[in-house]
Write a protein that holds these residues in place. Structure first.
Motif, PDB file in Angstrom:
ATOM      1  N   PRO C 173      10.250  10.506   2.335  1.00 35.61           N
ATOM      2  CA  PRO C 173      10.455   9.569   1.215  1.00 35.61           C
ATOM      3  C   PRO C 173       9.583   9.882   0.005  1.00 35.61           C
ATOM      4  O   PRO C 173       8.530  10.509   0.134  1.00 35.61           O
ATOM      5  CB  PRO C 173      10.036   8.220   1.805  1.00 35.61           C
ATOM      6  CG  PRO C 173      10.099   8.391   3.273  1.00 35.61           C
ATOM      7  CD  PRO C 173       9.757   9.830   3.524  1.00 35.61           C
ATOM      8  N   ASN C 174      10.032   9.405  -1.141  1.00 39.11           N
ATOM      9  CA  ASN C 174       9.247   9.500  -2.366  1.00 39.11           C
ATOM     10  C   ASN C 174       8.773   8.138  -2.855  1.00 39.11           C
ATOM     11  O   ASN C 174       8.442   7.963  -4.021  1.00 39.11           O
ATOM     12  CB  ASN C 174      10.051  10.197  -3.461  1.00 39.11           C
ATOM     13  CG  ASN C 174      10.043  11.696  -3.250  1.00 39.11           C
ATOM     14  OD1 ASN C 174       8.986  12.300  -3.145  1.00 39.11           O
ATOM     15  ND2 ASN C 174      11.219  12.282  -3.139  1.00 39.11           N
ATOM     16  N   VAL C 175       8.799   7.184  -1.939  1.00 33.95           N
ATOM     17  CA  VAL C 175       8.196   5.892  -2.227  1.00 33.95           C
ATOM     18  C   VAL C 175       7.039   5.742  -1.256  1.00 33.95           C
ATOM     19  O   VAL C 175       7.222   5.868  -0.050  1.00 33.95           O
ATOM     20  CB  VAL C 175       9.207   4.743  -2.067  1.00 33.95           C
ATOM     21  CG1 VAL C 175       8.515   3.395  -2.256  1.00 33.95           C
ATOM     22  CG2 VAL C 175      10.346   4.896  -3.077  1.00 33.95           C
ATOM     23  N   TYR C 176       5.857   5.517  -1.813  1.00 30.92           N
ATOM     24  CA  TYR C 176       4.636   5.491  -1.010  1.00 30.92           C
ATOM     25  C   TYR C 176       4.040   4.093  -1.021  1.00 30.92           C
ATOM     26  O   TYR C 176       4.117   3.389  -2.021  1.00 30.92           O
ATOM     27  CB  TYR C 176       3.612   6.485  -1.566  1.00 30.92           C
ATOM     28  CG  TYR C 176       4.112   7.900  -1.577  1.00 30.92           C
ATOM     29  CD1 TYR C 176       3.862   8.749  -0.510  1.00 30.92           C
ATOM     30  CD2 TYR C 176       4.865   8.385  -2.653  1.00 30.92           C
ATOM     31  CE1 TYR C 176       4.331  10.050  -0.504  1.00 30.92           C
ATOM     32  CE2 TYR C 176       5.344   9.679  -2.666  1.00 30.92           C
ATOM     33  CZ  TYR C 176       5.074  10.515  -1.591  1.00 30.92           C
ATOM     34  OH  TYR C 176       5.543  11.797  -1.592  1.00 30.92           O
ATOM     35  N   TYR C 177       3.453   3.735   0.098  1.00 30.03           N
ATOM     36  CA  TYR C 177       2.852   2.404   0.211  1.00 30.03           C
ATOM     37  C   TYR C 177       1.346   2.518   0.417  1.00 30.03           C
ATOM     38  O   TYR C 177       0.900   3.288   1.264  1.00 30.03           O
ATOM     39  CB  TYR C 177       3.495   1.640   1.367  1.00 30.03           C
ATOM     40  CG  TYR C 177       4.926   1.280   1.061  1.00 30.03           C
ATOM     41  CD1 TYR C 177       5.244   0.057   0.483  1.00 30.03           C
ATOM     42  CD2 TYR C 177       5.968   2.179   1.306  1.00 30.03           C
ATOM     43  CE1 TYR C 177       6.555  -0.271   0.162  1.00 30.03           C
ATOM     44  CE2 TYR C 177       7.279   1.866   0.989  1.00 30.03           C
ATOM     45  CZ  TYR C 177       7.565   0.638   0.414  1.00 30.03           C
ATOM     46  OH  TYR C 177       8.861   0.322   0.098  1.00 30.03           O
ATOM     47  N   ILE C 178       0.606   1.747  -0.366  1.00 28.77           N
ATOM     48  CA  ILE C 178      -0.846   1.728  -0.180  1.00 28.77           C
ATOM     49  C   ILE C 178      -1.330   0.290  -0.022  1.00 28.77           C
ATOM     50  O   ILE C 178      -0.604  -0.648  -0.351  1.00 28.77           O
ATOM     51  CB  ILE C 178      -1.603   2.404  -1.350  1.00 28.77           C
ATOM     52  CG1 ILE C 178      -1.339   1.644  -2.654  1.00 28.77           C
ATOM     53  CG2 ILE C 178      -1.193   3.857  -1.494  1.00 28.77           C
ATOM     54  CD1 ILE C 178      -2.204   2.144  -3.796  1.00 28.77           C
ATOM     55  N   ASN C 179      -2.530   0.161   0.498  1.00 28.19           N
ATOM     56  CA  ASN C 179      -3.155  -1.156   0.650  1.00 28.19           C
ATOM     57  C   ASN C 179      -2.236  -2.168   1.322  1.00 28.19           C
ATOM     58  O   ASN C 179      -1.888  -3.191   0.767  1.00 28.19           O
ATOM     59  CB  ASN C 179      -3.593  -1.705  -0.713  1.00 28.19           C
ATOM     60  CG  ASN C 179      -4.634  -0.830  -1.341  1.00 28.19           C
ATOM     61  OD1 ASN C 179      -5.404  -0.172  -0.648  1.00 28.19           O
ATOM     62  ND2 ASN C 179      -4.663  -0.800  -2.658  1.00 28.19           N
ATOM     63  N   GLN C 180      -1.906  -1.821   2.558  1.00 29.90           N
ATOM     64  CA  GLN C 180      -0.963  -2.650   3.299  1.00 29.90           C
ATOM     65  C   GLN C 180      -1.413  -4.106   3.404  1.00 29.90           C
ATOM     66  O   GLN C 180      -0.631  -5.024   3.321  1.00 29.90           O
ATOM     67  CB  GLN C 180      -0.819  -2.045   4.689  1.00 29.90           C
ATOM     68  CG  GLN C 180       0.204  -2.736   5.539  1.00 29.90           C
ATOM     69  CD  GLN C 180       0.391  -1.975   6.839  1.00 29.90           C
ATOM     70  OE1 GLN C 180      -0.208  -0.936   7.069  1.00 29.90           O
ATOM     71  NE2 GLN C 180       1.242  -2.490   7.686  1.00 29.90           N
ATOM     72  N   PHE C 181      -2.705  -4.300   3.610  1.00 30.06           N
ATOM     73  CA  PHE C 181      -3.204  -5.659   3.744  1.00 30.06           C
ATOM     74  C   PHE C 181      -4.107  -5.974   2.575  1.00 30.06           C
ATOM     75  O   PHE C 181      -4.702  -5.092   1.982  1.00 30.06           O
ATOM     76  CB  PHE C 181      -3.947  -5.822   5.065  1.00 30.06           C
ATOM     77  CG  PHE C 181      -3.037  -5.626   6.236  1.00 30.06           C
ATOM     78  CD1 PHE C 181      -3.095  -4.455   6.952  1.00 30.06           C
ATOM     79  CD2 PHE C 181      -2.095  -6.575   6.568  1.00 30.06           C
ATOM     80  CE1 PHE C 181      -2.238  -4.247   8.019  1.00 30.06           C
ATOM     81  CE2 PHE C 181      -1.240  -6.368   7.635  1.00 30.06           C
ATOM     82  CZ  PHE C 181      -1.309  -5.204   8.359  1.00 30.06           C
ATOM     83  N   PRO C 182      -4.228  -7.250   2.250  1.00 34.63           N
ATOM     84  CA  PRO C 182      -5.125  -7.588   1.157  1.00 34.63           C
ATOM     85  C   PRO C 182      -6.512  -7.079   1.476  1.00 34.63           C
ATOM     86  O   PRO C 182      -6.981  -7.181   2.597  1.00 34.63           O
ATOM     87  CB  PRO C 182      -5.084  -9.106   1.111  1.00 34.63           C
ATOM     88  CG  PRO C 182      -4.279  -9.570   2.250  1.00 34.63           C
ATOM     89  CD  PRO C 182      -3.558  -8.421   2.818  1.00 34.63           C
ATOM     90  N   LYS C 183      -7.129  -6.523   0.475  1.00 32.53           N
ATOM     91  CA  LYS C 183      -8.445  -5.951   0.684  1.00 32.53           C
ATOM     92  C   LYS C 183      -9.469  -7.048   0.934  1.00 32.53           C
ATOM     93  O   LYS C 183      -9.461  -8.075   0.289  1.00 32.53           O
ATOM     94  CB  LYS C 183      -8.853  -5.150  -0.553  1.00 32.53           C
ATOM     95  CG  LYS C 183      -8.222  -3.788  -0.580  1.00 32.53           C
ATOM     96  CD  LYS C 183      -8.615  -3.073  -1.843  1.00 32.53           C
ATOM     97  CE  LYS C 183      -7.603  -3.358  -2.930  1.00 32.53           C
ATOM     98  NZ  LYS C 183      -7.822  -2.567  -4.119  1.00 32.53           N
TER      99      LYS C 183
END
Ligand SMILES: Nc1nc2c(c(=O)[nH]1)N[C@H]1C(S)=C(S)[C@@H](COP(=O)(O)OP(=O)(O)OC[C@H]3O[C@@H](n4cnc5c(=O)[nH]c(N)nc54)[C@H](O)[C@@H]3O)O[C@H]1N2
Ligand SMILES: Nc1nc2c(c(=O)[nH]1)N[C@H]1C(S)=C(S)[C@@H](COP(=O)(O)OP(=O)(O)OC[C@H]3O[C@@H](n4cnc5c(=O)[nH]c(N)nc54)[C@H](O)[C@@H]3O)O[C@H]1N2
Ligand code: SF4
Ligand code: SF4
Ligand code: SF4
Ligand code: SF4
Ligand code: SF4
Ligand SMILES: [Mo]
Lengths: 747, 325, 185
Positions: C173-183
Motif C-alpha cells: 500500500p501507499n497509505v501509511y498509518y502512524i501513531n495508532q494510539f493517542p500518545k
C-alpha cells in the motif's frame, strides 16, 4: 515518536508565540505542502482564482451557518449551481477547512423538503393544513395580526425567539413596536451559566463565538464534559487535534468515554452532577500543595485567604466517594495541572446548563484557572483582541419598552439574551401580562427547550405564531404563518466581527440567488416593518448597500472583503500578558474575584459550595445527551449528506447494565422517564464507554414533522424525556440533565 | 471490541455481495458445458467400440453444449453493470486477468465446439435434410471427427478448470483463494456433464458406462470437497473462518449449513444408487424403475453441482482478508 | 514523476467525518456510497478503555490485485503511483471489488462503473491537495510525494514508526498509518 513531539512542539513559554495571524497561516500552509509539487497556491482572492481557472467557475467567499461557529466558506459555483464548499484559509475560524456539516451545506441548499413559499395555516394547529400565499399577502396577514395583538394587549404581548443570524432583523419589528420580550436559547439552554460565572470572576466571559482557549499551545487541557470532536467547532477542534498530536496531556472528565476521552491521557469517568466536588477538591490541593501561581494570585486576584479557608474540608478521600473516581486520579490529575501551569487550562465548556447549580460549577472552573494563572498566558485563556469598532446603525433607536420585559425572570444575573423558558411561562400564565404573538426565527423551540409539552401549551395560547425558518421542522409546522428564509448560501448577512486571537471582519454574501420564493431575513424583517408602519426601521435600499456603508465607516474596503471573505484588523492581537499588555478585569474590585462581591450583594454563596444532587433510583439511569460530529441539533437531520452518515440516534447503555437487564446491543427499546413519559423506539448501544448509572443520547433526532422526509420518525427525541429541569437560581438557566429513565423492552 | 464504521459501502459492508445467482449459474453452466464437451468426446472416442453415432448423447450433447455455454455467458452478461461496454472484453487482452483470458477462452472454444457438433451430426438426420450448407459442411467435418473430439476433450477440461480459477485467484476472499477450488470445479463440471450424458443416453450400455465414470467422479468430487474444507481448516484464521458458515446452524448461515447437508446426503446417495445399478444384473433391458433411479441419481448430481456453485459463490463473499486490521 | 502517498496520523483523527463528506461532494459520489470511511474502535472494559480512530481509503497499492484482475484494463496503475479507473473501459464486472482486500471499491450506482478513491487526481493536476486532506480537521491526513525526501510524508515516515493495513496481503500500500494510539506523555 519522541521526534514528532519535538518537531511539533512550540515552546509556549516564549513570549513570541504569536497569534494565528493571516501571515502565519500562509507560511504554515506553504510549509506543510513540503515545497513540492503540491505547493498549493494559497487562496488570496476569489477573483484571482476564478481568473486562474478560467471557464465558468465562480468562487464566492461567505460565512457558514450550519452551526454558530461562523466559519469562512468559499463556495464554488459552476453554471449557477453550488458544487463544492471549502474552508476559507484566510478566516481564522475555518483555516481552510470545513467540518462535515459545513461541507454538507449544499445538502441544505438543495434539500427538496425546504420551505419554498410563504404559507398561511388553514386548518387546526398542528394538522399541517396550509395555503400558499404571496409575500405581500403573508406579510400583510402577519402585520394585521400583530397590530391586532398590539391593540388588544399592548405591544409587549409580542415576543421574539431567535437563534443565529435571522433574529437580528426581527428585533426591529418587536422592539420597534415597543416590546423588549426577546429571548435566545443560547443563554438559558446553552452557555448562559458559563458566561455569568466568568463575568462574576473575571468581569468578562470566555467569549461566545469562539472560546478564547489557547489549545494549540497548551500542555495540559482539562475538559469537563466538553466533548471536543463530537462537539465539532471547527478551529477549536483543529487546535485540539494539534494539541493531541504534539503530545499535550488531555484530561477528560466525563461519565462517557467521548471522542475527547479517547484522546486523553487520563479519563475521569465522574459520577454525573458531582463535578463541583472534584473542582473544590482540586482547589484545595492546588492551595495546600502550593501549586498555585503565587505572584499571579497576589497581583490579580482578591479573596485568596477566604477561599483557602473555605475549601479546606474538601479532601481527596471525600471527593473520591462523592465523584466515584479513584483518589489517585483525583490527585494526579491536578498535580499535572500544577506542574505545567500556567500553560494549562480548564476549558470553560460551552453547553453549561446541566444540573441547575451551573454558575457555581463555572465559578469553580474559573477559580482553578485563576489560581493556576492561565488567563492571559500561553496555553491558557488568551486575552481578547484590541479592537474598537464604532457602532453602526442606520435606524433610529428603538423606543423605550412599553412595559418591563419578562425575559429576565427573578434572576439577578440573567443575561441580555433573555430566558426562553420564562417567556414561555408568561405566555401560559398571562402574568404579569399576556403574551399573544411569537415570532420564531431560526430556532426549533419544541425541540430546543426542556419540557416540550409546555412549549405546546404556550403555543396554544397564542393568537399568532410566525415562523421564519428554512425547514419544515416540528415548531415550524405549528405556526400560523410560515415565512421561508433563503439559506445562508443565498443571502447577505453581517458584517460579522470575528474575534479570535486577532480581530477581523467577515461577511455573508450569496453564492447563488434565492431558490423558490425564499427571501433573506433582512428583507422579510424590513418588509414587515414597512407593513407595520415602522418604515424608520426598514432597510434603506439593500442589505448589501448597508454592508458597504458600514464597511466604509470602519475603513474597510468592501470589495476586498467580498473578494477575500475575511479582513484582519492589523495590530489587534494581544493574546498574552506582558509588561505592556496588562489584563483588565471589569469586576467591581478590578481584580479576579475568587470571592465574588456581586454574588455577595445578591445573597448567593460567594465561594461555590458543594451540595449533592439527586441521584437515580435503582433501575433508573440519568439521561445525558450530547452531539454527533455530523449533526447540528435538529437542523441537519434531514440533510442528505449528513443524514446518510447518521440516520438515527441510539441510547448508550453500559454493557454490564444491558446484560443485567437483558437487552442486547442493537435491540429496540423505549425509555420511560420519572414522569411516565415514554420515548419513541430507539436502538440500544450496549457499550463499555459509559458509566452504569447513566444513559446517553445524541440530541436532535425524533422529528415528528412528516414534511422532513428523511428525518421523519428516525431515532428518539431526548427533549421529550426532559420533562423536568432545574433552574439555576443565579442566572435562570435550565439544567436539563436532571431526568431519570427506565428502559422498557419492546414487546 | 466496539467498532463503528462511518462511510462503508453497502456492496462491501458488512459483507461483500457483488455476485449473485447469475454468476453462480454462469459458473455452473460453464462447468457443465466443459463436462459435456469432454464426456461427449469420451463417448465418441471410447476405445474399442464402434462410434455409436446414432446415440443422442453422442450427437445431441455436442449440439446442446454451445447453447448451454451461450446461456451461461448470457447470465454473466446479465451481471455486468455496464453492458454497453461489453466490447471492451475483446478490445484488449490482459494477460494477468483470469476474467480476460476467460473471455478469450470462451471465444476460442466456440469454433472447435461448433465444428464438432457438425462432425457428429448422424447420417439419418442429414439424409432428411435438403442439400444445403449445413449438410455439406457436416459432411466436410465428418473425417475430422476424432481429431475434433480430442480437441473438445481438452477444451472441456480447460473450461471447467477455468470456472474455478476465476474464483481462486482472489486473495482477498479466503474461501475462494485455494488451489483446490479449480480442481473441485473441474471434477464437479465433469460429474455434472456425465450426469447429463446419462440422462440423454438411450442405450443401456452407454448409460452404464457413464454411470461407472460418474461414480469415480462423484467420489473424487466428495474427496476434493473434503480436502477444500480440510485445507481451509488447517490454514490460518481467516481461512478457517471462511468455512465457518457451512458449519453454523444459526439463522443467518442456515442456507450454507443446508447446502452442506444437501451435498452430504445427496452425493453419497447418488453414488449408492449408481453402485446398485452397475452391480445389478443387466443381461436384460433396463427396467423402467431401474432407468428412473439411474436418471434420478443423475439429477441429484446435477443439483449437487448447482449447490456447490451457489454455496461457494455466496459463502466466498462472506469471507474477507485479515479482519479489519 | 512524483509518487503520491498518504500518511495518516491516527492520534490526530477526531472522527469528525469532514473527509467523508468533502470527498463525496468533490467527486460526485452518489448518495450512500463512499470513497473513504472512518473507523472507531474501542477495546477494553470500563473504565480501562483504549481506542483507535482511523480513516481508510484506497491504498493505491503497488501490487494492486484490483488491477491484476481487471479484464479490460480499466483499472490501471499510473506513473504518479496512483491506481485509477478508466470509466470508458469499465464493464462493471465487479471483479476488482472482490479482489480488493481493503474493500475500497464500489459500483457507482448512478453510472454503473467501478469507482474508488482517485487520490483526487484532478485536484493534484491543478496543484491542490486531495479534498479530504484539504479539509481534514485533525490534520490527520497528510499527502505528498514519497519520492521527494523533503516532502512532509517522507519526513513523517522517517520520524515515526509506521505500518500499512493488511501487510500480509502483499499489496504494498501507499497509505501509511502512524501513531495508532493517542500518545501518552
Ligand atoms: N457537531 C456538533 N457540534 C456542536 C454542536 C452541534 O450541534 N453539533 N453544537 C454546538 C453548541 S451550540 C454547543 S453549546 C456545544 C455543546 O458541546 P459541549 O459544550 O461539549 O457540551 P457538554 O454538555 O459540555 O458535553 C456533553 C458531554 O458531557 C458529558 N456529561 C454529561 N453529564 C456530565 C456531568 O455531569 N459531568 C461531566 N463532567 N460531563 C458530563 C456527556 O457525557 C457528553 O460527553 O457544542 C457545539 N458543537
Ligand atoms: N435536549 C436538549 N436540548 C437542547 C440541547 C441539547 O443538547 N439537548 N442543546 C441546547 C443548546 S447548547 C443550544 S445552542 C440550543 C440550540 O437550539 P436551536 O438553535 O433551536 O437548534 P436547532 O435545532 O438547530 O434549530 C435551529 C432552527 O433554525 C433553522 N435554521 C437553520 N438555518 C436557518 C437559517 O439560515 N435561517 C432561518 N431562519 N432558520 C434557520 C432550522 O431549520 C431549525 O429549525 O438547543 C439547546 N437545547
Ligand atoms: S464548525 Fe462546521 S458547521 Fe460550524 S460554522 Fe464551521 S464549518 Fe460550519
Ligand atoms: S486498496 Fe484495493 S482498490 Fe486500492 S489499489 Fe489496493 S487493491 Fe486496488
Ligand atoms: S468492474 Fe470495471 S474496473 Fe473493475 S474489474 Fe471490472 S472492468 Fe475492471
Ligand atoms: S483522496 Fe480524494 S478521492 Fe481519495 S478519499 Fe480523499 S477526497 Fe476522496
Ligand atoms: S477529517 Fe481528518 S480528523 Fe476528521 S475524520 Fe477525517 S481523517 Fe479524521
Ligand atoms: Mo449551544
Amino acid at each position: 515518536m519522541a521526534g514528532s513531539f519535538d518537531r511539533f512542539w512550540i515552546s509556549s513559554t516564549k513570549e513570541d508565540v504569536m497569534a494565528f495571524s493571516r501571515r502565519n497561516f500562509l507560511k504554515y500552509a506553504a510549509m506543510s505542502a513540503g515545497g513540492t509539487l503540491l505547493a498549493e497556491t494559497p487562496f488570496l482572492s476569489a477573483r484571482a482564482r476564478e481568473k486562474a481557472e478560467g471557464g465558468n467557475v465562480r468562487y464566492v467567499p461567505t460565512t457558514c451557518e450550519m452551526c454558530f461557529w461562523k466559519c469562512g466558506v468559499i463556495a464554488k459555483v459552476v453554471g449557477g449551481e453550488v458544487v463544492k464548499l471549502e474552508g476559507n484559509p484566510l478566516h481564522p475560524q475555518s483555516r481552510g477547512r470545513l467540518c462535515a456539516r459545513g461541507q454538507a451545506g449544499i445538502g441544505l441548499l438543495y434539500d427538496k423538503d425546504r420551505l419554498k413559499v410563504p404559507m398561511i395555516r388553514t386548518g387546526p394547529r398542528g394538522e399541517n393544513r396550509y395555503k400558499q400565499a404571496s409575500w405581500d399577502e403573508a406579510l400583510g396577514y402577519v402585520a394585521d395580526k400583530l397590530k391586532g395583538v398590539e391593540d388588544k394587549y399592548g405591544p409587549e404581548a409580542v415576543a421574539l425567539f431567535a437563534h443565529g443570524s435571522p433574529g437580528t432583523y426581527f428585533n426591529n419589528v418587536v422592539r420597534g413596536m415597543g416590546s423588549a420580550n426577546v429571548a435566545y436559547p443560547s443563554f438559558a439552554q446553552c452557555l448562559g451559566a458559563r458566561e455569568v460565572a466568568w463575568e462574576l470572576t473575571y468581569g468578562q466571559g470566555p467569549n461566545s463565538t469562539c472560546e478564547r482557549v489557547d489549545l494549540a499551545n497548551s500542555r495540559v487541557i482539562v475538559l469537563f464534559g466538553t466533548h471536543l470532536g463530537e462537539n465539532m467547532h471547527n478551529s477549536q477542534t483543529q487546535e485540539f487535534a494539534e494539541a493531541v498530536g504534539r503530545g499535550a496531556k488531555i484530561i477528560s472528565v466525563d461519565p462517557r468515554y467521548s471522542t475527547a476521552a479517547s484522546k486523553a491521557s487520563m479519563w475521569l469517568p465522574i459520577k454525573p452532577g458531582t463535578d463541583l466536588a472534584l473542582l473544590l477538591t482540586w482547589i484545595n490541593i492546588i492551595i495546600s500543595e502550593g501549586w498555585y501561581d503565587k505572584e499571579y494570585v497576589e497581583k490579580y486576584t482578591t479573596g485568596f485567604e477566604e477561599l483557602k479557608k473555605e475549601v479546606k474540608s474538601y479532601t481527596p478521600a471525600w471527593a473520591a466517594q462523592e465523584t466515584d473516581l479513584p483518589m489517585r486520579q483525583i490527585v494526579e490529575s491536578v498535580r499535572d495541572l500544577g506542574r505545567y501551569a500556567p500553560n494549562v487550562m480548564l476549558h470553560p465548556g460551552r453547553h453549561f446548563s446541566w444540573h441547575g447549580n451551573d454558575v457555581q460549577r463555572g465559578r469553580a472552573m474559573a477559580i482553578v484557572n485563576a489560581l493556576l494563572g492561565t488567563w492571559g498566558r500561553p496555553g491558557g485563556i488568551w486575552l481578547p483582541p484590541k479592537v474598537n469598532l464604532a457602532g453602526f446603525s442606520e435606524n433610529p433607536e428603538h423606543p423605550k419598552a412599553n412595559k418591563d420585559a419578562v425575559v429576565f425572570g427573578d434572576y439577578p444575573f440573567a443575561g441580555g439574551e433573555g430566558l426562553t423558558q420564562v417567556l414561555r411561562e408568561t405566555t401560559i400564565k398571562g402574568d404579569p401580562y399576556p403574551i399573544k404573538a411569537w415570532i420564531v426565527a431560526g430556532t426549533n423551540l419544541i425541540k430546543t427547550m426542556p419540557k416540550p409539552d409546555l412549549t405546546r401549551r404556550a403555543i396554544d395560547n397564542l393568537d399568532l405564531l410566525v415562523a421564519v425558518d428554512v425547514m419544515p421542522t416540528d415548531t415550524v409546522m405549528m405556526a400560523d404563518v410560515i415565512l421561508p428564509e433563503a439559506t445562508y448560501l443565498e443571502r447577505h448577512d453581517g458584517l460579522f466581527t470575528i474575534t479570535t486571537r486577532e480581530a477581523g471582519i467577515a461577511l455573508r454574501q450569496p453564492a447563488v440567488a434565492p431558490m423558490y420564493q425564499s427571501k433573506p431575513a433582512w428583507w422579510i424583517g424590513s418588509e414587515l416593518c414597512k407593513k407595520m408602519g415602522l418604515e424608520q426601521y426598514a432597510v434603506k435600499d439593500t442589505w448589501e448597500g448597508r454592508m458597504r456603508r458600514q464597511a466604509k465607516k470602519w475603513g474597510i474596503g468592501f470589495d476586498e472583503l467580498a473578494d477575500t471573505g475575511y479582513v484582519a484588523i492589523p495590530g489587534s492581537a494581544a493574546p498574552y500578558i506582558t509588561a505592556t499588555n496588562q489584563p483588565v478585569f471589569k469586576t467591581p474590585s478590578k481584580k479576579i474575584e475568587l470571592v465574588s462581591s456581586e454574588l455577595e450583594e445578591e445573597d448567593f454563596d460567594v465561594i461555590p459550595k458543594y451540595e449533592p444532587i439527586e441521584q437515580p433510583k435503582k433501575g433508573e439511569y440519568r439521561l445525558l445527551y450530547g452531539r454527533s460530529p455530523v449533526h447540528t441539533f435538529t437542523r441537519t437531520v434531514n440533510n442528505q449528506w449528513l443524514w446518510e452518515l447518521k440516520k438515527e440516534n441510539e441510547v448508550w447503555l453500559n454493557k454490564k447494565e444491558a446484560d443485567r437487564i437483558g437487552v442486547k446491543n442493537g435491540e429496540i427499546v423505549r425509555l420511560e422517564n420519572q414522569d411516565r413519559v415514554v420515548s419513541e423506539p430507539v436502538r440500544v448501544r450496549a457499550t463499555e464507554r459509559i458509566r452504569r448509572d447513566c444513559v446517553f443520547m445524541i440530541h436532535g433526532f425524533g422529528q415528528h414533522s412528516p414534511a422532513m422526509s428523511r428525518a421523519y420518525n428516525r431515532g428518539a427525541d431526548d427533549q421529550k424525556l426532559i420533562t423536568r429541569y432545574k433552574v439555576d437560581p443565579i442566572c435562570g438557566s435550565t439544567g436539563m440533565r436532571v431526568n431519570f429513565v427506565k428502559i422498557i423492552k419492546e414487546a | 471490541m466496539e467498532l463503528t464504521i462511518t462511510g462503508a459501502n453497502a456492496i462491501t459492508f458488512p459483507i461483500l455481495h457483488i455476485w449473485d445467482w447469475r454468476v453462480a449459474i454462469y459458473l455452473f453452466l460453464g462447468g457443465l458445458t466443459g463436462g459435456l464437451m469432454t464426456m461427449s468426446a469420451v463417448a465418441n472416442l471410447r476405445p474399442g467400440k464402434v462410434v455409436p453415432r446414432d446415440q443422442p448423447c453422442c450427437w445431441r450433447i455436442p449440439l446442446i453444449a454451445p447453447i448451454l455455454l451461450s446461456l451461461g455467458m448470457f447470465f454473466l452478461f446479465l451481471d455486468l453493470e455496464l453492458k454497453s461496454h461489453m466490447f471492451w472484453f475483446y478490445l484488449t487482452f490482459q494477460p494477468l486477468s483470469p476474467m480476460s483470458w476467460g473471455s478469450w477462452l470462451l471465444i476460442l472454444i466456440y469454433p472447435p465446439m461448433i465444428l464438432y457438433a457438425f462432425a457428429v451430426l448422424p447420417d439419418e438426420l442429414k439424409s432428411g435434410m435438403a442439400d444445403g450448407f449445413i449438410k455439406r459442411f457436416a459432411d466436410r467435418m465428418r473425417p475430422h471427427l476424432l481429431r475434433l473430439a480430442r480437441i473438445n476433450f481438452v477444451c472441456g477440461i480447460l473450461l471447467a478448470i477455468y470456472t474455478g480459477i476465476l474464483l481462486s485467484t482472489f486473495v482477498a476472499r479466503p474461501l475462494w483463494n485455494s488451489a483446490i477450488l479449480p480442481v473441485l470445479f473441474l471434477v464437479s463440471g465433469m460429474s455434472t456433464g456425465t450426469a447429463l450424458m446419462i440422462i440423454m443416453a438411450r442405450k443401456n450400455e452407454v448409460k452404464l458406462f457413464f454411470t461407472k465414470v460418474d461414480i469415480w467422479l462423484i467420489f473424487t468430487e466428495i474427496m476434493v470437497l473434503l480436502l477444500l474444507f480440510y485445507g481451509h481448516y488447517t490454514s490460518d484464521a481467516v481461512h478457517r473462518l471462511a468455512i465457518m458458515p457451512f458449519f453454523n446452524t444459526s439463522h443467518q448461515f442456515f442456507p450454507y449449513f443446508l447446502s452442506i447437508v444437501f451435498l452430504g446426503i445427496f452425493l453419497p446417495l447418488a453414488i449408492v444408487l449408481k453402485f446398485l445399478e452397475v452391480t445389478g444384473d443387466h443381461s436384460v433391458e433396463l427396467t423402467p424403475s431401474g432407468k428412473f433411479l439411474m436418471n434420478a441419481s443423475a439429477v441429484l448430481v446435477l443439483l449437487g453441482g448447482l449447490v456447490v456453485r451457489f454455496a461457494l459463490v455466496y459463502a466466498g463473499q462472506l469471507s474477507g482478508y485479515g479482519g479489519i486490521m | 514523476m512524483p509518487k503520491y502517498a498518504m500518511v495518516i496520523d491516527q492520534s490526530r483523527c477526531v472522527g469528525c467525518m469532514a473527509c467523508v463528506v468533502a470527498c463525496k461532494r468533490e467527486n460526485h459520489v452518489p448518495p450512500e456510497q463512499y470513497r473513504t470511511r472512518v473507523l472507531e474502535m474501542v477495546n477494553g472494559e470500563f473504565p480501562r478503555l483504549k481506542s483507535e480512530m482511523r480513516s481508510e481509503l484506497c491504498n493505491h497499492c503497488d501490487h494492486a490485485p484490483c488491477v491484476t484482475v481487471c479484464p479490460t484494463g480499466a483499472s490501471h496503475k499510473e506513473d504518479d503511483g496512483t491506481v485509477q479507473i478508466d470509466r470508458r473501459k469499465c464493464v462493471g464486472c465487479k471483479a476488482c471489488i472482490a479482489a480488493c482486500p481493503y474493500n475500497a471499491r464500489y459500483i457507482n450506482e448512478e453510472h454503473g462503473y467501478a469507482d474508488k478513491c482517485s487520490f483526487c487526481q484532478h485536484r493534484l493536476r491543478a496543484g491542490k491537495k486531495p479534498a479530504c486532506v484539504a479539509t481534514c480537521i485533525g490534520q490527520s491526513r497528510i499527502f505528498g510525494d514519497i519520492d521527494d525526501p523533503n516532502s512532509e510524508v517522507s519526513r513523517m515516515l522517517r520520524d515515526n514508526s509506521y505500518r500499512v493495513l493488511k501487510k500480509a496481503a502483499g499489496t504494498r500500500p501507499n497509505v501509511y498509518y502512524i501513531n495508532q494510539f493517542p500518545k501518552k506523555s
